[in-house]
Enzyme design. Structure first.
Site, PDB file in Angstrom:
ATOM      1  N   LEU A 144       0.735  -1.161  -0.090  1.00  0.00           N
ATOM      2  CA  LEU A 144       0.135  -0.136  -0.063  1.00  0.00           C
ATOM      3  C   LEU A 144       0.849   1.270  -0.010  1.00  0.00           C
ATOM      4  CD1 LEU A 144      -2.557  -0.985   2.730  1.00  0.00           C
ATOM      5  CD2 LEU A 144      -2.912  -0.913   0.005  1.00  0.00           C
ATOM      6  N   ALA A 147       7.752   3.425   2.820  1.00  0.00           N
ATOM      7  CA  ALA A 147       8.215   4.392   3.494  1.00  0.00           C
ATOM      8  C   ALA A 147       9.576   4.345   3.799  1.00  0.00           C
ATOM      9  CB  ALA A 147       7.379   4.781   4.875  1.00  0.00           C
ATOM     10  N   SER A 148      10.192   5.382   4.528  1.00  0.00           N
ATOM     11  CA  SER A 148      11.685   5.345   4.984  1.00  0.00           C
ATOM     12  C   SER A 148      12.027   4.265   5.936  1.00  0.00           C
ATOM     13  CB  SER A 148      12.017   6.679   5.499  1.00  0.00           C
ATOM     14  OG  SER A 148      11.152   6.995   6.661  1.00  0.00           O
ATOM     15  N   LEU A 149      11.122   3.853   6.704  1.00  0.00           N
ATOM     16  CA  LEU A 149      11.803   2.989   7.798  1.00  0.00           C
ATOM     17  C   LEU A 149      10.676   1.658   7.710  1.00  0.00           C
ATOM     18  CD1 LEU A 149      11.795   5.143  11.060  1.00  0.00           C
ATOM     19  CD2 LEU A 149      13.717   4.518   9.265  1.00  0.00           C
ATOM     20  N   ALA A 150       9.635   1.550   6.868  1.00  0.00           N
ATOM     21  CA  ALA A 150       9.024   0.147   6.929  1.00  0.00           C
ATOM     22  C   ALA A 150       7.992   0.329   5.692  1.00  0.00           C
ATOM     23  CB  ALA A 150       7.709   0.506   8.166  1.00  0.00           C
ATOM     24  N   GLN A 151       7.367  -0.751   5.386  1.00  0.00           N
ATOM     25  CA  GLN A 151       6.424  -0.814   4.206  1.00  0.00           C
ATOM     26  C   GLN A 151       5.121  -1.510   4.732  1.00  0.00           C
ATOM     27  OE1 GLN A 151       8.488  -1.886   0.393  1.00  0.00           O
ATOM     28  NE2 GLN A 151       7.194  -3.847   0.315  1.00  0.00           N
ATOM     29  N   VAL A 152       4.057  -1.071   3.947  1.00  0.00           N
ATOM     30  CA  VAL A 152       2.696  -1.358   4.598  1.00  0.00           C
ATOM     31  C   VAL A 152       2.074  -2.487   3.444  1.00  0.00           C
ATOM     32  CG1 VAL A 152       0.547  -0.600   5.351  1.00  0.00           C
ATOM     33  CG2 VAL A 152       2.459   0.735   5.975  1.00  0.00           C
ATOM     34  N   LYS A 166       2.238  -3.171   9.023  1.00  0.00           N
ATOM     35  CA  LYS A 166       3.328  -2.391   8.906  1.00  0.00           C
ATOM     36  C   LYS A 166       4.623  -3.316   9.322  1.00  0.00           C
ATOM     37  CE  LYS A 166       5.340   2.115  10.459  1.00  0.00           C
ATOM     38  NZ  LYS A 166       5.027   3.590  11.002  1.00  0.00           N
ATOM     39  N   ASP A 325       5.257  14.224  12.418  1.00  0.00           N
ATOM     40  CA  ASP A 325       5.495  13.798  11.095  1.00  0.00           C
ATOM     41  C   ASP A 325       4.341  14.105  10.271  1.00  0.00           C
ATOM     42  OD1 ASP A 325       7.102  12.836   9.279  1.00  0.00           O
ATOM     43  OD2 ASP A 325       6.573  10.630   9.744  1.00  0.00           O
TER      44      ASP A 325
END
Length: 602
Positions: A144, A147-152, A166, A325
């Site tokens: 979906l 991002a910089s630190l994770a993927q959803v 996440k 953020d």
């Protein structure tokens, strides 16, 4: 089998070490090339606007490529620079880095499943290789968001519930340390080449924030607290006096009087949440930056802008729980069945700042005073915040684009500057000369601005960052600057009427670089101990429901209802009435005001 396991572990370690070396060398090489280019152009006298802009574009693209390729902390850095509105970051850099806000290079589904499997094994305490199949019916292969630190990823549990997963990117705990070392070296080099532009003072706080953000159990805690704070709060979508009155009335006496947007916070599933895996309810919506889609659903983007300002102002001023953020990728718009109506979905609760209670109360008084034109109240707020009064004009300029002393100072270039009015080029030049003569501060100079920011409290830096991000979002949606000031001023007035139940101060030395050498567990315990303390609004709710007791020991934190703050609305009404009378008296004497901040904020 043991030999095979050891060999795989060693190979994995070697790969990680190789990644670290590549990241460090690449970042250092690009940084050195950029610094030499800038220094050489200065020595050769090529400092005209066109030549400088070309150098900016060249190295901005290089920085974007490095951030996008390596990911992790570097993407976070790129996002911060892209949303920085201080004026220090050149426009060319912000334009080049802006795409990092909405897209990052995704990790493979195999890597995603590997992390999920490892975390499920930790949660359930066994090494069953089929745990994923026992928990999930399906995990969508297409992310979906990345991002910089994770993927959803969207997924379906075995009970049929639709959820969002996440998943933290692999090796982040190791690569983050390498990136911090690289940033430390880079900052030292910048300070040597361009004195005054180093950012060493920011690194310990940045390190703490990122490290805490890597713990998804803390993010789950933040989300639950945020949900209690804003649950049922009607977000204001209009700053006309009638709208504000109706909104206040409905928040005190029931939600049926008027349909206002609400803030929706995803619920997490504790049994499927760990430090690297966060399982939460799946929430529909589209990004707040998608103006065309907002209009296609019959929603006025300016109402979305006003609701966003209202949400983040409520968290910052009333609760002292700053969402740090607030870029467009973390806010979704969810249309309602009724045409033109909507709710806001707030995602990614990893980065918060719990404000010191004295600072929160002082910040509320500062904002309310600045917007109402009451310098005595604003100065009182600065004293509560622990700020030197000599920076009063600078605070006013940073927050409201006006010099507060200019309202009474005949020599001020902003004596006739109205609230929310943009600066002309001529006015900017006059303001620069005025501040340089009065305070010895050149706000256009990066080194001078950096020095001003360095001496501020870290609570202020988080509030200023949140304010800048909300300002950018408001502008992108076509929102009005004056309306944002009114939303912030209204929240500041409500927040200033919350009793200081437990004032807490941090004894930590913010600039102590030894904090970078702490173990991860020590650092997390320290950061969590500060972040997870109850804020004043939570303590007030506890006090009202437990016979006036002001202690939070052994008591569940309850949401603050707006009947708890009914006195704040009385104060708001008095402020409005006083502003209205003042406006009438001035009009009687032939003085016409384009806007009355006292009346509008009231």
């Amino acid at each position: 089998q043991q030999f095979k396991s050891s060999a795989n572990s060693a190979l994995q370690d070697a790969r990680v070490q190789g990644i670290i070396v590549r990241r460090f060398v690449d970042l250092l090489a690009r940084s050195t090339a950029a610094l030499l280019d800038y220094k050489l152009s200065t020595l050769l006298g090529k400092v005209d606007q066109e030549s400088l802009s070309e150098i900016h574009r060249r190295h901005a693209k290089s920085l974007h490529d490095a951030c996008a390729f390596h990911g992790g902390l570097l993407v976070k850095l790129g996002q911060y620079l892209a949303t920085n509105t201080s004026g220090v970051i050149p426009t060319e850099y912000k334009d080049a880095l802006r795409p990092l806000q909405s897209r990052c290079n995704p990790i493979t589904i195999e890597e995603v499943r590997s992390v999920i499997e490892q975390e499920l094994q930790k949660i359930y305490g066994n090494e069953d290789e089929n745990l994923i199949e026992k928990v999930f019916l399906q995990i969508d292969t297409k992310p979906l968001g990345s991002a910089s630190l994770a993927q959803v990823h969207a997924a379906t549990l075995c009970n049929g519930q639709r959820v969002a997963l996440k998943v933290q990117r692999p090796h982040l705990d190791v690569t983050t340390k390498a990136d911090m070392v690289a940033l430390q070296v880079l900052s030292n080099v910048i300070e040597k080449v361009f004195p005054g532009l180093g950012f060493q003072w920011m690194l310990p706080e940045f390190h703490d924030t990122i490290s805490a953000e890597l713990d998804f159990t803390q993010e789950a805690t933040n989300a639950e607290r945020c949900k209690k704070m804003v649950s049922g709060f009607p977000l204001s979508t209009d700053t006309s006096i009638i709208s504000i009155f109706l909104n206040s009335w409905s928040s005190m006496f029931g939600p049926h009087m008027r349909s206002s947007p609400k803030a929706i916070i995803p619920s997490h599933i504790p049994d499927l949440t760990s430090s690297r895996l966060l399982t939460m309810s799946f929430e529909e919506g589209f990004q707040v930056s998608d103006v065309e889609k907002i209009k296609a659903h019959g929603i006025d983007p300016r109402r979305v802008a006003a609701a966003s300002c209202s949400l983040f102002a409520e968290l910052m001023f009333v609760h002292g729980f700053v969402y740090a953020d607030a870029h467009p990728g973390n806010v979704l718009v969810r249309p309602k069945l009724k045409h033109g109506e909507f709710d806001l979905v707030l995602l990614d609760h990893g980065m918060y700042r719990r404000l010191d209670e004295n600072f929160r109360s002082g910040f509320c008084h500062l904002w309310a005073g600045l917007v109402n034109g009451r310098n005595d109240q604003a100065l009182d707020g600065m004293r509560k915040m622990g700020l030197d009064e000599k920076y009063f004009d600078i605070m006013g300029l940073l927050l409201t684009y006006r010099l507060p002393s200019g309202l009474v100072n005949l020599d001020s270039p902003l004596r006739h500057q109205k609230l929310g009015q943009y600066f002309t080029k001529d006015t900017k030049a006059k303001v620069r000369e005025y501040l340089l003569a009065k305070h010895g501060v050149d706000m256009v100079s990066g080194a001078s601005f950096n020095k001003v920011m360095e001496i501020q409290s870290r609570d202020f830096l988080y509030c200023y960052r949140c304010t800048n991000l909300v300002r950018g979002m408001n502008r992108e949606l076509g929102g009005n600057t004056l309306d944002r000031f009114v939303a912030f001023g209204s929240a500041a007035m409500r927040g200033s009427n919350i009793e200081c139940l437990e004032a807490t101060t941090s004894a930590l030395s913010i600039t102590d670089t030894r904090r970078l050498l702490e173990s991860r567990s020590e650092m997390l315990e320290r950061v969590k101990a500060s972040l997870n303390q109850p804020v004043a609004s939570e303590l007030l709710a506890i006090s009202r429901r437990h016979g006036g007791s002001k202690t939070s020991a052994n008591k569940t934190l309850l949401p603050l209802t707006h009947s708890d703050m009914i006195d704040a609305y009385h104060v708001a009404f008095r402020t409005w009435w006083r502003g209205l009378l003042l406006e009438a008296v001035l009009a009687w004497n032939g003085v016409k005001l384009d806007e009355s901040p006292g009346r509008k904020v009231g």
